[in-house]
Design an enzyme around this catalytic site. Structure first.
Site, short mmCIF file in Angstrom:
data_model
loop_
_atom_site.label_atom_id
_atom_site.label_comp_id
_atom_site.label_asym_id
_atom_site.label_seq_id
_atom_site.Cartn_x
_atom_site.Cartn_y
_atom_site.Cartn_z
N LYS A 132 0.84 -1.13 -0.03
CA LYS A 132 0.14 0.06 0.03
C LYS A 132 1.12 1.24 0.05
CE LYS A 132 -4.76 0.86 1.49
NZ LYS A 132 -5.17 0.43 0.39
N GLU A 172 -7.20 -5.25 -9.88
CA GLU A 172 -8.18 -4.55 -9.16
C GLU A 172 -9.08 -3.47 -9.55
OE1 GLU A 172 -6.07 -3.20 -5.52
OE2 GLU A 172 -4.70 -4.92 -5.47
#
Ligand code: COI
Length: 387
Positions: free
Chosen positions: A234, A270
């Site tokens: 992330k 994603e």
């Protein structure tokens, strides 16, 4: 017991503040460093459990509402984080040559605190966010807080801002831990100093659609991640590059973008801010974590919940061509929770999917949120009650 989402929403919406305030029950009284560092760094807290911030709880979206306190912890050259502390929420000072500003050396996490009827806050698997940050830090050549330090900081931030945690059923207190290279660098190198900072904001639904189905657009020009890159962690640098694709899709009336792999332009990766799942009969599939996919705390939790409910779950390569032949599609993420997908448009062809009261995504949503809110028994030890 699993309730349907409609029943579940009816239940939580009928919970009144008065009954919440009078039902303050016993829960874990989290004292570690929270009270002491709050009082050292700030004026004495006048907080009492019945207090709420002045917020229109019925109209929360996913925008920032600045809260009272943030938590900060620094790491100097020895690679160890010093004792952190809470301070008033506000702007921070950074060197113009901070690693995070110049070279994007930064990571973030997202986790949520749910206010329970008994007045406690419930955190959901914050240790998993801590592990995710550790893995990300290793990839980005950064030192990271220990799991205990991370969880302690999240608890302190949640409790210090408790009056901003929405009433049960109205939303959550979103907690955003950041890890940044704040020391000065000019040549490309890891920064000499780091800051771990945690802030919070009350939030409602992530998408403006609320809980209504999303209409996704498959992007084949811009990509989110590539092999050998940092798509599986992330890092802040994974997010700005997708703004262009999101803007393009939104201008055409879509809710968000579904990305394909950058090598073959063929396999699902994603959605901009969340993971994706497809459903065919009793089988649920999601792209395998091959270096470009974030493994995601909600993604992992949904895989386990679905298996417990008797579904077969596959983590595998999924071709975009399969989208014409599936029953249901949904997205998962901390901010997004579980969002049903009503349609996907790929090369001007729109495919529609099952949504609504009898969909699997609704069942999974009710189960996950039921656990997160403390309405369904947590048999896995995923929740952490703090007060
Ligand atoms: C989250 O789901 O918490 C995220 O960090 C995604 C973010 C883009 C809102």
């Amino acid at each position: 017991m699993i309730q349907t989402s409609a029943g579940f929403r009816g239940l939580v919406q009928s919970q009144r503040l008065g009954s919440f305030q009078s039902k303050l029950g016993a829960c874990y009284n989290y004292a570690s460093g929270a009270a002491s560092s709050l009082q050292h760094a700030c004026e004495p807290s006048t907080y009492s459990d019945g207090d709420y911030a002045d917020v229109d709880w019925d109209n929360l979206g996913f925008g920032l509402l600045p809260t009272d306190y943030m938590y900060r912890m620094k790491c100097f050259k020895d690679g160890k984080f010093e004792q952190g502390q809470l301070s008033r929420y506000g702007n921070i000072e950074l060197s113009p040559s901070a690693g995070v500003l110049n070279y994007g050396q930064g990571l973030f996490e997202g986790t949520k605190a749910y206010r329970k009827e008994n007045g406690c806050l419930l955190l959901f698997r914050p240790d998993q966010n801590a592990i995710q940050m550790k893995i990300g830090a290793e990839r980005m050549c950064m030192p990271s807080p220990s799991i205990d330090q991370f969880v302690d900081a999240v608890k302190q931030t949640a409790l210090a801002n408790k009056r901003w945690a929405p009433p049960p059923g109205k939303g959550t207190l979103y907690i955003r831990p950041l890890l940044m290279g704040t020391g000065p660098v000019l040549g490309l190198a890891p920064a000499p100093e780091y800051t771990f900072l945690v802030y919070a904001s009350p939030v409602g639904n992530y998408f403006k659609e609320g809980l209504a189905p999303l209409n996704l657009y498959v992007e084949d020009e811009y990509h989110r991640a590539s092999r050998g890159g940092a798509g599986c962690v992330k890092t802040i640098s994974n997010y700005a590059p997708v703004l262009k694709a999101i803007t393009k899709a939104k201008n055409r009336g879509f809710s968000d973008v579904l990305y394909l792999d950058s090598l073959n332009k063929k396999y699902l990766e994603e959605v901009s801010s969340c993971n994706i799942f497809i459903v065919k009969g009793n089988v649920i599939s999601t792209p395998a974590t091959n270096g470009t996919i974030l493994s995601g705390v909600t993604r992992k939790s949904i895989i386990e919940i679905a298996q417990d409910l008797g579904y077969e779950v596959e983590e595998r390569v999924i071709s975009v061509d399969e989208l014409v032949n599936v029953d249901e599609v949904f997205c998962t993420g901390t901010a997004v929770v579980i969002a049903p997908v009503g349609s996907i448009t790929y090369q001007d062809k729109r495919i529609e999917y099952r949504t609504g009261a009898y969909s699997l995504s609704r069942k999974l949503y009710s189960t996950l949120v039921g656990i997160q809110m403390g309405l369904i028994e947590d048999k896995k030890g995923w929740t952490l009650e703090i007060r």
